[in-house]
Design a protein around this motif. Structure first.
Motif, short mmCIF file in Angstrom:
data_model
loop_
_atom_site.label_atom_id
_atom_site.label_comp_id
_atom_site.label_asym_id
_atom_site.label_seq_id
_atom_site.Cartn_x
_atom_site.Cartn_y
_atom_site.Cartn_z
N LYS A 2 13.57 -0.71 9.14
CA LYS A 2 12.43 0.00 9.69
C LYS A 2 11.15 -0.40 8.98
CE LYS A 2 14.97 4.10 11.18
NZ LYS A 2 15.06 5.56 11.06
N ARG A 3 10.06 -0.36 9.71
CA ARG A 3 8.76 -0.60 9.09
C ARG A 3 8.41 0.58 8.21
NH1 ARG A 3 6.43 -4.87 11.81
NH2 ARG A 3 7.31 -5.29 13.86
N SER A 4 7.64 0.30 7.16
CA SER A 4 7.30 1.35 6.21
C SER A 4 6.30 2.33 6.79
CB SER A 4 6.69 0.75 4.94
OG SER A 4 5.43 0.23 5.22
N ARG A 5 6.40 3.59 6.39
CA ARG A 5 5.34 4.54 6.65
C ARG A 5 4.38 4.51 5.49
NH1 ARG A 5 4.92 8.19 10.21
NH2 ARG A 5 3.87 9.59 8.75
N LEU A 6 3.13 4.81 5.76
CA LEU A 6 2.12 4.76 4.73
C LEU A 6 2.27 5.93 3.79
CD1 LEU A 6 -0.78 3.72 7.06
CD2 LEU A 6 0.56 2.27 5.55
N ALA A 7 2.29 5.66 2.51
CA ALA A 7 2.60 6.68 1.52
C ALA A 7 1.43 7.62 1.30
CB ALA A 7 2.97 6.02 0.20
N THR A 399 3.01 -4.42 9.70
CA THR A 399 2.09 -4.80 10.76
C THR A 399 0.81 -5.35 10.15
OG1 THR A 399 1.15 -2.58 10.86
CG2 THR A 399 2.99 -3.05 12.34
N GLY A 400 0.03 -6.04 10.97
CA GLY A 400 -1.25 -6.59 10.50
C GLY A 400 -1.29 -8.09 10.65
N ILE A 401 -2.51 -8.61 10.88
CA ILE A 401 -2.71 -10.05 11.03
C ILE A 401 -3.39 -10.62 9.80
CG2 ILE A 401 -3.77 -11.87 12.44
CD1 ILE A 401 -3.81 -9.87 14.77
N GLY A 405 -0.30 -3.86 6.60
CA GLY A 405 -0.56 -2.45 6.82
C GLY A 405 0.23 -1.54 5.90
N ILE A 406 0.13 -1.78 4.60
CA ILE A 406 0.76 -0.91 3.61
C ILE A 406 -0.29 -0.54 2.56
CG2 ILE A 406 3.07 -1.88 3.93
CD1 ILE A 406 2.64 -3.57 1.42
N PRO A 407 -0.21 0.67 1.99
CA PRO A 407 -1.23 1.09 1.02
C PRO A 407 -1.36 0.17 -0.17
CG PRO A 407 0.11 2.96 1.71
CD PRO A 407 0.78 1.73 2.26
N GLU A 408 -0.26 -0.45 -0.57
CA GLU A 408 -0.27 -1.31 -1.76
C GLU A 408 -1.09 -2.57 -1.58
OE1 GLU A 408 3.24 1.31 -1.75
OE2 GLU A 408 2.42 -0.11 -0.28
#
Length: 451
Positions: A2-7, A399-401, A405-408
């Motif tokens: 699964k893709r990560s959810r934003l923390a 996600t993202g180009i 799309g992760i907080p880190e």
């Protein structure tokens, strides 16, 4: 996988615009309305300068709300907004956020939802906004958290006059290898560098174009098990290509030059080509530009993928800590409106209108005429960029180009960009830069691997 959810609670680095809103103290405005002073913090970009120039005459005169702008270089603006929103200090009421910040900020409760304002504002015409931008500014809870001021993809800009002088032909849909060959042949014509590219460190600076190269060369930051892949052959080839192109045929001092610096160089006639944001075309074709009318525009170069451009927007969001949200929406409703675009077009010329956010602009004959050199490519790039969910060759867990799309990524991307900038400057090899970056990326994703 699964893709990560934003923390929740993650601290990020971003750009802002802040403002304070009506109905919360101040002197009486014309018409008996309550006056408010609002503050805006934003990146020091041409579109922001135009907005600042027109605010008093149009927005303040109509609403009685004055706006105090602070415009900073992108990295400085990001740092300040990061501190402001993570602490909910309330010094700025409206932020210029992007598709990267919105999911993180909304998940942490740092942005106020805008749905109720959109429903009751009959003059805003939400259905005119590009759906892909609306989707990128919608939180995981399905609520809208920002409205685009302008949107952009990326494309390749080239000097038609220099290409004619060098007997060069630009393909309609160039590959990166074709671009490199053209840069070598164009280098030195009338003293221009073969190509200008971002080299300045910053996840929103050199990594923005580099990530599109990585994607189309078949690279990815992580595999589906969140193992870092920065030393994979594809990633090494992509970064090595970008660094070699800059060092061989790019502008002098590239490691210290971000988007605004290379724009200045291109406008001054010092570059034969430039790969960057579609939003720069209005500055390139503005009165006073030494290259106005001399530039051609083609899609973002690709290699193994059919598309390679990015999707981005600077959008207005309201800080949750603000106690002046109604006035904040009044500003957003004006600054992101069709009416504002028309005000810019009438007073400063249609090429200065913020673009890439509304469908109506591209059906406007006045904009089509003024932006005839690039508006079709701009529209295509804004609506048909690479898919943020699948921008490359293989699957990935994020996600993202042009970003992850992760907080880190705010911290990780900045650190990796510094390593690559050192390679551009000749201070270390690409292999050394990526070896160091691999360790950083592996550590940053430890929690996603369950460690």
């Amino acid at each position: 996988m699964k893709r990560s959810r934003l923390a929740r609670g993650a601290v990020v680095v971003t750009v802002v615009t802040g403002l304070a809103l009506a109905g919360c103290g101040g002197t009486d405005a014309p018409g008996g309305e309550q006056r408010a002073d609002i503050k805006v913090l934003a990146m020091d970009a041409p579109q922001m300068k135009t907005l600042k120039k027109l605010t008093k005459e149009h927005f303040t005169a109509e609403t009685g709300i004055s706006v105090d702008y602070t415009l900073l270089p992108e990295n400085e603006a990001r740092d300040r907004m990061n501190s402001e929103f993570a602490t909910q200090a309330g010094n700025y009421d409206v932020a210029s956020v992007s598709a990267y910040e919105v999911p993180i900020y909304s998940d942490n409760g740092w942005l106020a939802p805008l749905d109720s304002y959109v429903r009751t504002d009959r003059h805003f015409h939400q259905d005119d906004v590009f759906p892909n931008l609306v989707a990128s500014l919608t939180g995981d809870d399905g609520r809208l958290y920002a409205e685009p001021f302008y949107g952009e993809g990326s494309f390749l800009m080239y000097r038609k006059d220099l290409f004619r002088k060098g007997h060069l032909t630009m393909p309609a849909e160039p590959t990166w290898q074709q671009v490199a060959d053209l840069a070598a042949r164009a280098d030195g014509i009338d003293g221009a560098s073969g190509i200008c590219l971002r080299g300045l460190p910053g996840w929103g600076q050199n990594l923005a174009p580099i990530n599109t190269v990585v994607n189309t060369f078949g690279g990815t930051w992580y595999d589906m098990d969140w193992n870092a892949r920065l030393t994979s052959p594809e990633f090494r080839k992509a970064v090595g290509f970008y660094v070699d192109l800059l060092r061989s045929h790019g502008q002098p001092g590239a490691d210290r030059m971000g988007v605004m610096e290379i724009l200045d160089s291109f406008v001054a006639g010092k570059c034969a080509m430039m790969y960057d944001a579609t939003s720069l075309a209005s500055s390139i074709e503005a009165d006073g530009s030494s290259v106005k009318g001399k530039v051609g525009y083609v899609p973002a170069p690709h290699e193994r993928t059919e598309q390679a451009g990015w999707l981005w927007t600077w959008a207005w969001g309201i800080q949750q800590a603000s106690d002046k949200k109604d006035a904040a929406w009044k500003f957003i409703s004006w600054a992101s409106s069709k009416e504002y675009q028309e005000q810019v077009g009438r007073e400063l010329g249609w090429t200065s209108a913020p673009a890439g956010n509304r469908k109506s602009l591209y059906s406007n004959p006045k904009y089509q005429q003024a932006a005839h050199a690039w508006y079709r490519q701009e529209y295509t790039a804004a609506t048909g960029s690479a898919d943020p969910r699948n921008p490359g060759v293989g699957p990935r867990p994020y996600t993202g180009i042009s970003f992850l799309g992760i907080p880190e990524f705010a911290v990780l991307g900045t650190a990796v960009s510094q390593q690559i900038a050192a390679a551009i400057a000749g201070q270390q090899s690409v292999d050394t830069a990526l070896d160091k970056s691999q360790d950083l990326a592996q550590a940053a994703a430890a929690k996603y691997r369950g460690e």
